[in-house]
Design an enzyme around this catalytic site. Structure first.
Site: not given
Ligand code: CTP
Length: 222
Positions: A28-30, A94
């Site tokens: 995943g990402n932030r 994102a």
């Protein structure tokens, strides 16, 4: 409340994507989704019909906005093309650039003697670039560029490469801006130059971005 986007259908993507490795793990990402959700709310306040396609986030749906929840980049791509056509596309999500080549059907286990694990990732489809090539194309396609350095150079490169109308660039990886923050500063680039929105709360930055979008769609004051 204004009617700057009355009669317009606006498609907004927000949040991260999660790319599953196995039934318990993912990449995943932030991204918090806050900027995209604020943009969807601002567009709704400006009178637009808004569809918000959200990756996995825990945020309330803005009033009057139609929300579609997805998990992966592939699901986001499919949901966007199902929701098109639209007058405006704002790609604030994102989106993962890479996804595991295969999702393991059961939990990946450590094996005795193995001191590492090689993951084979493959590129995802670029949703923003695909939307900018779609028929019919939204009248305005807005992308985001989350950068840790050389913000302007990378934003300009994305504007050209993805053939979008506006790129909203932000610095990530610094306190008080970008991911996981309530405030943001956007440098919004078009072919001619750029304007800076903020630093300000993401809700204010969203209102100003929506005003820019409305000015592009209706160049003559109404
Ligand atoms: N984006 C997309 N589909 C992808 C990857 C990115 O639609 N598979 C969109 C994002 O929603 C954003 C823009 O492209 O509007 C920029 O994303 P970013 O990750 O910052 O840039 P990339 O084009 O992926 O390039 P790089 O990772 O090399 O910076």
């Amino acid at each position: 409340m204004s009617d700057a986007l009355a009669g317009c259908r606006v498609l907004v993507t927000a949040g991260p994507t999660f790319e599953d490795l196995d039934p318990v793990r993912f990449l995943g990402n932030r991204s918090s989704g806050k900027m995209g959700f604020a943009i969807a709310a601002a567009a709704q306040r400006a009178g637009a019909e808004v569809v918000l396609i959200a990756g996995p986030v825990h945020l309330p749906t803005p009033d009057g906005v139609q929300r579609i929840d997805v998990r992966s980049a592939a699901q986001l791509h499919a949901a966007v093309f199902e929701a098109l056509p639209a007058d405006v596309y704002i790609g604030a999500a994102a989106v993962a650039d890479f996804t595991p080549a295969q999702v393991a059907p059961s939990k990946i286990k450590k094996r005795p003697g193995e001191d590492g694990l090689d993951l084979h990732l493959v590129r995802t489809r670029d949703i923003l670039a695909d939307v900018a090539r779609a028929h019919p194309r939204p009248r305005l396609v807005v992308g985001f560029a989350a950068e840790t350095d050389d913000v302007e150079t990378h934003a300009r490169a994305k504007l050209a490469a993805k053939r979008v109308d506006l790129i909203a660039a932000n610095r990530v990886g610094i306190p008080g801006s970008g991911f996981e923050s309530d405030a943001n500063t956007l440098l919004v680039h078009d072919a001619a130059g750029h304007v800076q929105l903020g630093p300000a709360p993401k809700t204010d930055v969203a209102d100003r971005l929506v005003a820019l979008v409305a000015a592009r769609l209706h160049p003559d004051p109404r």
